[in-house]
Design a protein around this motif. Sequence first.
Motif, PDB file in Angstrom:
ATOM      1  N   ASP A  70       0.855  -1.189   0.000  1.00 27.68           N
ATOM      2  CA  ASP A  70       0.000   0.000   0.000  1.00 27.68           C
ATOM      3  C   ASP A  70       0.889   1.237   0.000  1.00 27.68           C
ATOM      4  O   ASP A  70       1.453   1.615   1.037  1.00 27.68           O
ATOM      5  N   GLN A  71       1.032   1.852  -1.169  1.00 28.86           N
ATOM      6  CA  GLN A  71       1.921   3.002  -1.313  1.00 28.86           C
ATOM      7  C   GLN A  71       1.484   4.179  -0.447  1.00 28.86           C
ATOM      8  O   GLN A  71       2.317   4.883   0.127  1.00 28.86           O
ATOM      9  N   GLU A  72       0.189   4.391  -0.355  1.00 26.94           N
ATOM     10  CA  GLU A  72      -0.316   5.514   0.439  1.00 26.94           C
ATOM     11  C   GLU A  72      -0.020   5.307   1.921  1.00 26.94           C
ATOM     12  O   GLU A  72       0.393   6.244   2.620  1.00 26.94           O
ATOM     13  N   ALA A  73      -0.191   4.089   2.409  1.00 24.67           N
ATOM     14  CA  ALA A  73       0.096   3.798   3.816  1.00 24.67           C
ATOM     15  C   ALA A  73       1.585   3.982   4.108  1.00 24.67           C
ATOM     16  O   ALA A  73       1.948   4.510   5.170  1.00 24.67           O
TER      17      ALA A  73
ATOM     18  N   ALA B  89       3.604   6.003   2.523  1.00 24.34           N
ATOM     19  CA  ALA B  89       3.867   7.443   2.501  1.00 24.34           C
ATOM     20  C   ALA B  89       3.390   8.095   3.801  1.00 24.34           C
ATOM     21  O   ALA B  89       4.095   8.934   4.368  1.00 24.34           O
ATOM     22  N   ASN B  90       2.212   7.699   4.274  1.00 26.48           N
ATOM     23  CA  ASN B  90       1.694   8.253   5.532  1.00 26.48           C
ATOM     24  C   ASN B  90       2.562   7.857   6.718  1.00 26.48           C
ATOM     25  O   ASN B  90       2.696   8.635   7.676  1.00 26.48           O
TER      26      ASN B  90
ATOM     27  N   ARG C 220      10.932   0.610   1.009  1.00 27.35           N
ATOM     28  CA  ARG C 220       9.611   0.251   0.489  1.00 27.35           C
ATOM     29  C   ARG C 220       9.738  -0.980  -0.405  1.00 27.35           C
ATOM     30  O   ARG C 220       9.629  -0.916  -1.625  1.00 27.35           O
TER      31      ARG C 220
END
Length: 91
Positions: free
Chosen positions: A17-20, A22-23, A31
């Motif tokens: 999950d790229q967004e997770a 990043a958050n 990553r």
Amino acid sequence: MGGHHANPHAKPVAEQDQEAMANAKVPLAYRDTCAHLLMPLNKCRRESWWNPNKCGHERHTYEECLYNSYLQRCEAKVQQDKVLAAQAAEN
């Protein structure tokens, strides 16, 4: 007698999950297929002020995932070498 028991949580996952990530502010270099385990480990580390006596289970699971990922890459390289050897033998 002791032995190694496979940890089902330490499985490398290709789709992350790229967004997770990043958050959670996971650096780009980390990553990889085990980033899903690095996020809770880093959260535990921050909450315990990086106490080396805390977060042992999370750290072990993350490191086991890294090792499993390494083994997968080694096996992929062996398979690739077999294919290349077979192609070279045909020519």
